[in-house]
Write an enzyme that holds these catalytic residues in place. Structure first.
Site, PDB file in Angstrom:
ATOM      1  N   ASP A 301       0.868  -1.182   0.000  1.00  0.00           N
ATOM      2  CA  ASP A 301       0.000   0.000   0.000  1.00  0.00           C
ATOM      3  C   ASP A 301       0.901   1.227   0.000  1.00  0.00           C
ATOM      4  O   ASP A 301       1.939   1.217  -0.637  1.00  0.00           O
ATOM      5  CB  ASP A 301      -0.946  -0.038   1.203  1.00  0.00           C
ATOM      6  CG  ASP A 301      -2.254   0.708   0.956  1.00  0.00           C
ATOM      7  OD1 ASP A 301      -2.198   1.910   0.657  1.00  0.00           O
ATOM      8  OD2 ASP A 301      -3.335   0.095   1.063  1.00  0.00           O
ATOM      9  N   HIS A 337       1.359   2.146  -3.266  1.00  0.00           N
ATOM     10  CA  HIS A 337       0.322   2.980  -3.885  1.00  0.00           C
ATOM     11  C   HIS A 337       0.740   4.439  -3.936  1.00  0.00           C
ATOM     12  O   HIS A 337       0.379   5.160  -4.862  1.00  0.00           O
ATOM     13  CB  HIS A 337      -0.991   2.844  -3.103  1.00  0.00           C
ATOM     14  CG  HIS A 337      -1.588   1.475  -3.183  1.00  0.00           C
ATOM     15  ND1 HIS A 337      -2.783   1.146  -2.576  1.00  0.00           N
ATOM     16  CD2 HIS A 337      -1.160   0.334  -3.792  1.00  0.00           C
ATOM     17  CE1 HIS A 337      -3.070  -0.132  -2.820  1.00  0.00           C
ATOM     18  NE2 HIS A 337      -2.096  -0.640  -3.539  1.00  0.00           N
TER      19      HIS A 337
END
Length: 517
Positions: A301, A337
């Site tokens: 993430d 991300h």
């Protein structure tokens, strides 16, 4: 010549910065160094540094040292004293316990708890080389946990016997949490509450075993009434130093300082598989004075996500506190991300954040600010300087229509018509971008979508260069909001945002949103 600076010192470890001109995470050339001690002629080391942030291990407590590196001025320092060393193996710790052996993991947790209790104030708990499977261990203040080279402190794969942190302590303060709200959560494999002067260091590793149990199969759910644990959870701690170790496979966020002050992290390696859910690398929440230097990220993430809690569904805000004074330097963000993200949990306010001299490779976004109506709070004085982005889909983004939470797609959140301003209106004001280089751009150099009732203000962009574009890029919305048009190879696109640039050619007249019928 430039003199190296001291980032942090413990009794046995030193973190130095070798600030060679133009160097980001890696030094442009490997640099030979030598370490000696005027207190002991036999205490010396030599090596070669290839990263700007260089760690020196195997030092002795309360000893003077002289560090000399090619091309730099010498620097002298003295290590901290140590009040005594406690060896975890002396308390019945058993090596090579299988991940699914919860009885053995529980016995090791008891041994480690006894060892922690035995560490004198200012002393060190030494965990030697070996595979040590243990249920979660709580550390205390005024101590050092030293993870020797080859030491792996591993969580078990099952949850039986795993302690749960309640949402609040006996005084009503937030203890357990989940995505910005008080919530019961499983204790992290390594955690501390209200600890001061805590050091975690060494060349060993902490493994959260997120890949062994079922943690990653219920990312937004609960089990036994609790949310997933972090990898390292530091709650209401002060004067924390994290040096040199690797932490991997966290069940959710990897390192989560919550309500902490004066925290330094240097030379860490933070790793999780690219498809592991919510395994953010380093998430300071409601913290003050945080320095993250020379850390290498490759996670599932965001690499770094800076947060300040979020209002509850009925406006609850007594758990909120600001984050202020976060400096990120000489880090390498691979995959993830986002390289450096602020929000979306930012209701307490996020202020004075600087990311400098970093490299981001293959992250979806570089600098990403995200919030939405209902959050309230403000994001102010954010800076990105001397950062290279390679293969990043969207380099810069700020999105005040982020479609998170169950109501994130509701018209009141996504409407481009002005809404009434209230304490629940988020504000983004003051973003400085300088000397940023973009290679392999896919979607947009910048995408800024503000609220009509609270536009994004005072964004200054100077010396931003787009070196190349990804020829295989597919047009895709660059931010997560409804009705955003797909983009490919665009420069800086803004809506309800005040953007200033020293290169007007970078500012596109195109809209961010698709037209509403």
């Amino acid at each position: 010549m430039i003199r190296p600076s001291i980032i942090a010192l413990s009794a046995r470890t030193a973190a130095l910065c070798l600030p060679a001109p133009g160097a980001l995470y890696w030094l442009r050339e490997k640099t030979a160094w030598r370490l000696s001690s005027p207190d002991d002629a036999l205490d010396w080391q030599q090596g070669v540094a290839d990263t700007v942030v260089t760690l020196l291990h195997r030092l002795h407590p309360a000893r003077r040292y002289l560090f000399e590196a090619e091309g730099f001025l010498p620097v002298a320092f003295e290590t901290a004293p140590c009040a005594g060393r406690v060896d975890a193996a002396d308390f019945g710790l058993v090596a090579d316990v299988a991940p699914d052996d919860l009885y053995g993991a529980g016995a090791n947790a008891v041994a480690l708890t006894d060892a922690v209790a035995a560490v004198p104030k200012g002393g060190t708990l030494f965990l030697g080389a070996g595979l040590w499977t243990s249920l979660p261990v709580r550390l205390k203040g005024q101590m050092t946990l030293h993870l020797a080279e080859g030491a792996i402190l591993q969580a078990p794969s099952g949850r039986t016997g795993w302690p749960i942190l309640p949402s609040h302590d006996h005084c009503g303060r937030m203890l357990g949490s989940w995505e910005g709200l008080p919530a019961a959560c499983f204790a992290a494999p390594v955690h501390a509450v209200s600890a001061e002067n805590l050091v975690i260091e060494g060349r060993g590793a902490v493994d959260g075993s997120g890949d062994r149990g079922d943690w990653w199969s219920w990312p937004k759910e609960t089990r036994d009434g609790a949310r997933r644990p972090r990898g390292l959870h530091l709650i209401s701690c002060r004067d924390i130093t994290l040096l040199g170790f690797t932490i991997r496979n966290a069940p959710s966020w990897t390192i989560h300082p919550q309500g902490c002050e004066r925290l330094t992290a240097a030379g860490l390696t933070i790793v999780a598989p690219p498809d592991s859910p919510n395994t953010d690398g380093f998430n300071p929440e409601s913290c003050r004075d945080v320095a993250i230097s020379g850390v290498r990220f490759s996670v599932g993430d965001d690499c770094i996500a800076i947060k300040a809690g979020k209002r509850g569904p009925d406006g609850e805000d007594d758990h909120l506190s600001e984050t202020r004074g976060v400096r990120v330097s000489h880090c390498l963000m691979e995959r993830g991300h986002g390289g450096l993200v602020i929000g979306s949990e930012m209701s307490g306010g996020v202020h004075d954040v600087c990311v400098e001299d970093c490299e981001m490779i293959g992250t979806d976004r570089g600098l990403r600010l995200k919030t939405r109506r209902g959050r309230g709070g403000s994001i102010t004085n954010i800076a990105m300087r001397r950062v290279r982005l390679d293969g990043v889909e969207t380099a810069l983004s700020a999105n005040a229509h982020y479609h998170c939470d169950a109501d994130g797609h509701d018209p009141w959140v996504q409407s481009r018509e002005p809404a009434a301003v209230s304490s629940a209106t988020p504000v983004i004001d003051g973003v400085t971008i300088e000397d940023v280089e973009i290679r392999g751009l896919a979607h947009a150099a910048g995408a800024f979508l503000g609220l009509p009732e609270a536009p994004i203000r005072n964004v200054d962009i100077r010396r931003l260069k787009i070196i190349s574009r990804d020829p295989a890029a597919i047009a895709t919305p660059p931010i997560m909001a409804d009705r955003v048009r797909p983009m490919r190879h665009e420069a800086i696109v803004a809506e309800q945002s005040e953007i200033n640039s020293d290169d007007p050619a970078l500012l596109s007249a195109a809209s961010v949103s698709l037209s509403f019928e």
